[in-house]
Design a protein around this motif. Structure first.
Motif, PDB file in Angstrom:
ATOM      1  N   ASP A  54      91.410  23.529  62.452  1.00 25.43           N
ATOM      2  CA  ASP A  54      91.475  24.894  63.748  1.00 25.43           C
ATOM      3  C   ASP A  54      90.849  26.193  62.985  1.00 25.43           C
ATOM      4  OD1 ASP A  54      94.660  23.657  63.578  1.00 25.43           O
ATOM      5  OD2 ASP A  54      95.402  24.019  62.308  1.00 25.43           O
ATOM      6  N   THR A  55      90.283  26.386  61.713  1.00 24.76           N
ATOM      7  CA  THR A  55      89.325  27.165  61.802  1.00 24.76           C
ATOM      8  C   THR A  55      88.117  27.005  62.653  1.00 24.76           C
ATOM      9  OG1 THR A  55      90.373  27.337  58.991  1.00 24.76           O
ATOM     10  CG2 THR A  55      87.961  28.398  59.761  1.00 24.76           C
ATOM     11  N   GLN A  78      89.079  28.033  66.115  1.00 21.74           N
ATOM     12  CA  GLN A  78      89.264  29.177  66.072  1.00 21.74           C
ATOM     13  C   GLN A  78      87.893  30.095  66.469  1.00 21.74           C
ATOM     14  OE1 GLN A  78      91.522  31.314  62.666  1.00 21.74           O
ATOM     15  NE2 GLN A  78      90.817  33.474  62.930  1.00 21.74           N
ATOM     16  N   SER A  99      86.836  32.530  69.369  1.00 24.07           N
ATOM     17  CA  SER A  99      86.049  33.924  69.373  1.00 24.07           C
ATOM     18  C   SER A  99      84.684  33.919  70.233  1.00 24.07           C
ATOM     19  CB  SER A  99      86.257  33.545  67.343  1.00 24.07           C
ATOM     20  OG  SER A  99      85.966  35.320  66.957  1.00 24.07           O
ATOM     21  N   THR A 131      96.947  27.418  66.753  1.00 22.42           N
ATOM     22  CA  THR A 131      97.780  27.835  65.679  1.00 22.42           C
ATOM     23  C   THR A 131      97.751  29.776  65.828  1.00 22.42           C
ATOM     24  OG1 THR A 131      95.685  28.875  65.073  1.00 22.42           O
ATOM     25  CG2 THR A 131      96.560  27.131  63.396  1.00 22.42           C
ATOM     26  N   LEU A 163      96.157  32.634  64.301  1.00 26.44           N
ATOM     27  CA  LEU A 163      94.770  33.491  64.836  1.00 26.44           C
ATOM     28  C   LEU A 163      94.306  32.704  66.150  1.00 26.44           C
ATOM     29  CD1 LEU A 163      94.561  33.169  61.270  1.00 26.44           C
ATOM     30  CD2 LEU A 163      95.280  34.882  62.321  1.00 26.44           C
ATOM     31  N   SER A 164      94.155  31.349  66.170  1.00 26.61           N
ATOM     32  CA  SER A 164      93.542  31.137  67.255  1.00 26.61           C
ATOM     33  C   SER A 164      93.709  31.367  68.539  1.00 26.61           C
ATOM     34  CB  SER A 164      94.008  29.279  67.395  1.00 26.61           C
ATOM     35  OG  SER A 164      92.857  28.225  66.364  1.00 26.61           O
ATOM     36  N   GLU A 197      92.795  34.879  69.143  1.00 28.00           N
ATOM     37  CA  GLU A 197      91.670  34.460  69.901  1.00 28.00           C
ATOM     38  C   GLU A 197      92.039  34.335  71.502  1.00 28.00           C
ATOM     39  OE1 GLU A 197      89.132  35.743  68.143  1.00 28.00           O
ATOM     40  OE2 GLU A 197      89.529  35.723  66.041  1.00 28.00           O
TER      41      GLU A 197
END
Length: 150
Positions: free
Chosen positions: A66-67, A70, A74, A98, A100-101, A104
């Motif tokens: 996931d990070t 993201q 971004s 997610t 946060l994704s 973005e």
């Protein structure tokens, strides 16, 4: 670590080859040293070649981290390249990713939605409205913001 950073910097300055984005994605998924991760992220955010956009989208679609996903999303709005032909990926990503994704994805959609025709915008609005039924309050609000863009 210095060697990995030097390689990433060298890759940034050379003409890209097929698979370079997937290589950077793999580095981001497997590396733990912050300096190397920062170099990989800088590579993505400063992409010089529009031709790499398809590979970025493929990397987003295949990433299970996931990070990293993201960071890849971004890079799409930070690089300034035209992702208008891939907006459907970001619409879907705003639903399935997610929070946060999804945020973005919002930034990418906001940057390129003006290039989408009315039929696509209407289809995406319906897709987002359908997905809202199972969302928590924050996701619902973010999805409303995306619908407002459309």
């Amino acid at each position: 670590n210095d060697e990995k950073i030097a390689i990433i910097i060298k890759l940034r300055d050379e003409t890209p080859f097929d698979g370079v984005i997937l290589l950077i994605k793999e580095i981001l998924e497997t590396e733990s040293h912050q300096e190397v991760l920062a170099a990989g992220e800088k590579f993505l955010n400063d992409l010089k070649h529009q031709a790499l956009c398809k590979e970025i989208v493929k990397a987003i679609d295949t990433s299970e981290n996931d990070t990293v996903k993201q960071k890849l999303i971004s890079s799409c709005w930070q690089s300034g390249h035209d992702y208008s032909e891939h907006l459907h990926h970001f619409i879907t990503g705003s639903i399935t990713g997610t929070y946060l994704s999804s945020l973005e994805c919002y930034s990418v959609i906001e940057q390129w939605v003006h290039k989408a025709d009315t039929d696509k915008r209407n289809a995406w609005t319906m897709q987002l409205r359908k997905a809202q039924s199972g969302m928590d309050a924050d996701r619902y609000k973010l999805t409303e913001a995306i619908i407002d863009l459309l």
